[in-house]
Structure formats: C-alpha cells, structure tokens
Scaffold this motif. Structure first.
Motif, mmCIF file in Angstrom:
data_model
loop_
_atom_site.group_PDB
_atom_site.id
_atom_site.type_symbol
_atom_site.label_atom_id
_atom_site.label_comp_id
_atom_site.label_asym_id
_atom_site.label_seq_id
_atom_site.Cartn_x
_atom_site.Cartn_y
_atom_site.Cartn_z
ATOM 1 N N ILE A 188 39.975 43.087 28.842
ATOM 2 C CA ILE A 188 40.387 41.820 29.444
ATOM 3 C C ILE A 188 41.429 42.057 30.530
ATOM 4 C CG2 ILE A 188 41.651 39.684 28.982
ATOM 5 C CD1 ILE A 188 38.772 39.513 28.182
ATOM 6 N N ASP A 189 42.300 43.033 30.334
ATOM 7 C CA ASP A 189 43.304 43.350 31.345
ATOM 8 C C ASP A 189 42.642 43.755 32.668
ATOM 9 O OD1 ASP A 189 45.556 42.841 29.798
ATOM 10 O OD2 ASP A 189 45.566 44.849 28.929
ATOM 11 N N ALA A 243 40.398 39.935 38.951
ATOM 12 C CA ALA A 243 40.349 38.529 39.368
ATOM 13 C C ALA A 243 41.651 38.066 40.002
ATOM 14 C CB ALA A 243 40.025 37.648 38.163
ATOM 15 N N GLY A 244 42.704 38.892 39.909
ATOM 16 C CA GLY A 244 43.981 38.534 40.500
ATOM 17 C C GLY A 244 44.760 37.507 39.707
ATOM 18 N N ILE A 245 44.549 37.502 38.388
ATOM 19 C CA ILE A 245 45.295 36.568 37.535
ATOM 20 C C ILE A 245 45.853 37.334 36.341
ATOM 21 C CG2 ILE A 245 43.882 34.585 38.205
ATOM 22 C CD1 ILE A 245 42.391 34.829 35.579
ATOM 23 N N SER A 246 46.644 36.651 35.530
ATOM 24 C CA SER A 246 47.257 37.298 34.372
ATOM 25 C C SER A 246 46.309 37.272 33.176
ATOM 26 C CB SER A 246 48.555 36.588 33.991
ATOM 27 O OG SER A 246 48.281 35.265 33.531
ATOM 28 N N ARG A 247 46.568 38.164 32.233
ATOM 29 C CA ARG A 247 45.774 38.201 31.002
ATOM 30 C C ARG A 247 45.836 36.870 30.244
ATOM 31 N NH1 ARG A 247 44.370 42.247 26.959
ATOM 32 N NH2 ARG A 247 44.430 41.317 24.882
ATOM 33 N N PRO A 248 47.029 36.261 30.062
ATOM 34 C CA PRO A 248 47.062 34.973 29.355
ATOM 35 C C PRO A 248 46.233 33.890 30.037
ATOM 36 C CG PRO A 248 49.252 35.918 29.454
ATOM 37 C CD PRO A 248 48.394 36.752 30.356
ATOM 38 N N LEU A 249 46.139 33.964 31.384
ATOM 39 C CA LEU A 249 45.361 32.956 32.093
ATOM 40 C C LEU A 249 43.864 33.111 31.824
ATOM 41 C CD1 LEU A 249 45.713 30.526 33.871
ATOM 42 C CD2 LEU A 249 45.590 32.010 35.885
ATOM 43 N N VAL A 250 43.415 34.357 31.615
ATOM 44 C CA VAL A 250 42.007 34.567 31.231
ATOM 45 C C VAL A 250 41.718 33.819 29.942
ATOM 46 C CG1 VAL A 250 40.272 36.251 30.527
ATOM 47 C CG2 VAL A 250 41.863 36.811 32.379
ATOM 48 N N TYR A 251 42.653 33.924 28.987
ATOM 49 C CA TYR A 251 42.461 33.259 27.693
ATOM 50 C C TYR A 251 42.594 31.743 27.794
ATOM 51 C CZ TYR A 251 42.388 37.787 25.409
ATOM 52 O OH TYR A 251 42.031 39.055 25.015
ATOM 53 N N HIS A 252 43.144 31.267 28.909
ATOM 54 C CA HIS A 252 43.179 29.820 29.131
ATOM 55 C C HIS A 252 41.771 29.288 29.410
ATOM 56 C CE1 HIS A 252 44.528 25.893 30.570
ATOM 57 N NE2 HIS A 252 43.831 26.099 31.681
ATOM 58 N N ARG A 303 47.324 30.644 48.882
ATOM 59 C CA ARG A 303 46.236 30.883 47.941
ATOM 60 C C ARG A 303 45.727 29.536 47.412
ATOM 61 N NH1 ARG A 303 47.009 35.050 43.058
ATOM 62 N NH2 ARG A 303 47.059 36.427 44.873
ATOM 63 N N ARG A 304 44.425 29.296 47.568
ATOM 64 C CA ARG A 304 43.843 28.034 47.127
ATOM 65 C C ARG A 304 43.722 28.012 45.609
ATOM 66 N NH1 ARG A 304 38.713 26.329 46.040
ATOM 67 N NH2 ARG A 304 37.863 28.378 46.594
ATOM 68 N N GLU A 319 35.250 26.582 38.620
ATOM 69 C CA GLU A 319 35.218 27.614 39.659
ATOM 70 C C GLU A 319 35.884 28.893 39.163
ATOM 71 O OE1 GLU A 319 36.339 28.134 44.412
ATOM 72 O OE2 GLU A 319 37.170 26.471 43.252
ATOM 73 N N ARG A 320 37.006 28.761 38.454
ATOM 74 C CA ARG A 320 37.688 29.943 37.934
ATOM 75 C C ARG A 320 36.847 30.621 36.857
ATOM 76 N NH1 ARG A 320 41.408 33.118 39.933
ATOM 77 N NH2 ARG A 320 43.024 31.512 40.161
ATOM 78 N N ARG A 321 36.213 29.811 36.015
ATOM 79 C CA ARG A 321 35.345 30.389 34.977
ATOM 80 C C ARG A 321 34.225 31.215 35.618
ATOM 81 N NH1 ARG A 321 34.756 28.759 29.766
ATOM 82 N NH2 ARG A 321 32.496 28.858 30.018
ATOM 83 N N GLN A 322 33.623 30.658 36.654
ATOM 84 C CA GLN A 322 32.529 31.371 37.323
ATOM 85 C C GLN A 322 33.037 32.640 38.005
ATOM 86 O OE1 GLN A 322 29.288 30.708 36.944
ATOM 87 N NE2 GLN A 322 30.003 29.098 35.546
ATOM 88 N N GLN A 323 34.273 32.581 38.530
ATOM 89 C CA GLN A 323 34.837 33.783 39.135
ATOM 90 C C GLN A 323 35.028 34.881 38.099
ATOM 91 O OE1 GLN A 323 38.932 34.042 39.588
ATOM 92 N NE2 GLN A 323 38.930 35.528 41.285
#
Length: 235
Positions: free
Chosen positions: A36-37, A43-52, A6-7, A13-17
C-alpha cells in the motif's frame, strides 16, 4: 507569474486513480509483492489517505483486479463478421496484448495467491472464462450448445489461458506463432470432436464453409497435409 495548484480530486476520481496506479504496479510485479505504501507513493498521497478510499488492502486489490478482469473479458469481443478463423486470430492478438502488458498481474490473477485468492477474485476469474466461453458460442451462432461443443469451447479457453501462463515464463516461443497455433488448436479440438458426434460435424462443416483458401484454418490443413508421407512409389 502563475503558481501551479494541485487540483483536488473527487472521491470516485481518486478511487479510479488508485486502481490505475495499482494496475500499473501489478504489470511489473505480482500483487502480493506490491505494498500500500508503494501505491500511495506512486499516487502522490499518504498511506492513511489510501485507506480513506479503500477500507483495506484486499479491497483495493480486488477493485484493481476487477478492472483488469473486465478489460481481459472485453478482449474476447469481436464483430461477428467474416470467417471464424480470422476473428479468432484477432481475439488472440488482443488477448496476448493484455498478457504482454500485465504479465505478473495476469499470472497472479489466474494462478491465485494470498492477495488474490478470495472468493471474490475467484469469481472474477470465472467471469472472464465465462465471458470468453459465451463470446465463442456467439461467434459459432449456437445458443444451445451440445455437451461436446461445451467441452470443446471450455477446453480451448482453458488452453489459451495455460498457454499464456507458460509463455510468460521466458517467452521462448514467438508470440505470433502461439496466437496462430491457438486458432489451429480450436480447429483441431472441433475436428476431433466432430469425428465422434454428428452435431459437432455440422458445426465443423459450418466453420469450413466460410473459411477462405488463405485463412488460418486452411493453413492448418496445408501444414497437416505436408506432414503426411507420400505413398510408396509416388514421385
């Protein structure tokens, strides 16, 4: 044998995704109904990572709605070539493309609500309306509009918005008919105003002068003439 890796995405880029994922979910449900969940899962990421990447739920919603507002405003851009009626018809086609693709999100953006009712998102709504207003004036070739012309254009932009919102509630009128009707509505608003104001009369005459016999404004005239009763005694 190759192993899939996984790249790692950069910050922007993550924000735009995340914005793209949120907009996709908003196209099916109102932003108030999307958590948010759900966005994190899609997006295939965790909830805390969204808040990052976004400090809070509202900041992500506002970023997504800003992107949608920019897209919607761009739908009113059109090369200033050819008859006005044909130009407006193409604009309405792109406008309803957006409404069709992002129904719940469009309705939530324009109607407001807990997730989109901040001063920031209200400003986004106003920016879309202002962009549409300025584009129409540019198509008319008017840089200093009279008070009546301002009323005509702003009333028409508001009418297009309210018509789209009502259409979303069941889609009971064929979309193509509404697009054409809104172009006719613009001509009708201009014609009524021209009856009261000479400057608006000049604007209307300029519109008519460039309209071909098979254009949408000419079609409106034909429809109205067909409604007029024949004089008594005529065959």
């Amino acid at each position: 044998m190759t192993t899939g890796v996984r790249r790692r995405m950069g910050v922007e880029e993550r924000r735009q995704q995340l914005i793209a994922v949120a907009l996709e979910l908003f196209s099916h449900r109102s932003p108030d109904e999307v958590s948010i969940d759900e966005i994190a899962g899609a997006a295939g990421i965790s909830r805390p990572l969204v808040y990052h990447y976004f400090p809070g739920k509202r900041s992500l919603y506002e970023a997504a709605l800003r992107k949608a507002a920019e897209d919607l405003a761009a739908r009113f851009e059109e090369p200033r070539e050819g008859p006005l009626g044909a130009r407006l018809l193409r604009v309405m086609g792109r406008f309803f493309d957006f409404v069709d693709e992002h129904g719940p999100g469009f309705a939530a953006l324009m109607r407001g609500g807990p997730a989109v009712g901040s001063s920031t998102t209200n400003a986004l709504i106003d920016s879309v309306r202002q962009a549409a207003y300025e584009q129409i004036l540019a198509h008319l070739g008017v840089s200093a509009p009279s008070a009546r012309l301002q009323l005509v254009v702003r009333s028409w932009v508001s009418l297009a918005e309210s018509t789209a919102l009502l259409w979303l509630d069941g889609r009971r009128v064929p979309r193509a008919e509404l697009e054409l009707q809104l172009v006719h509505d613009f001509a009708a608003l201009a014609a009524v105003s021209a009856a009261y104001d000479e400057e608006m009369g000049d604007v209307l005459r300029g519109i008519i002068a460039s309209e071909p016999p098979d254009g949408p404004f000419a079609e409106l005239v034909e429809r109205l003439v067909a409604l007029a009763p024949l004089p008594q005694g005529s065959a």
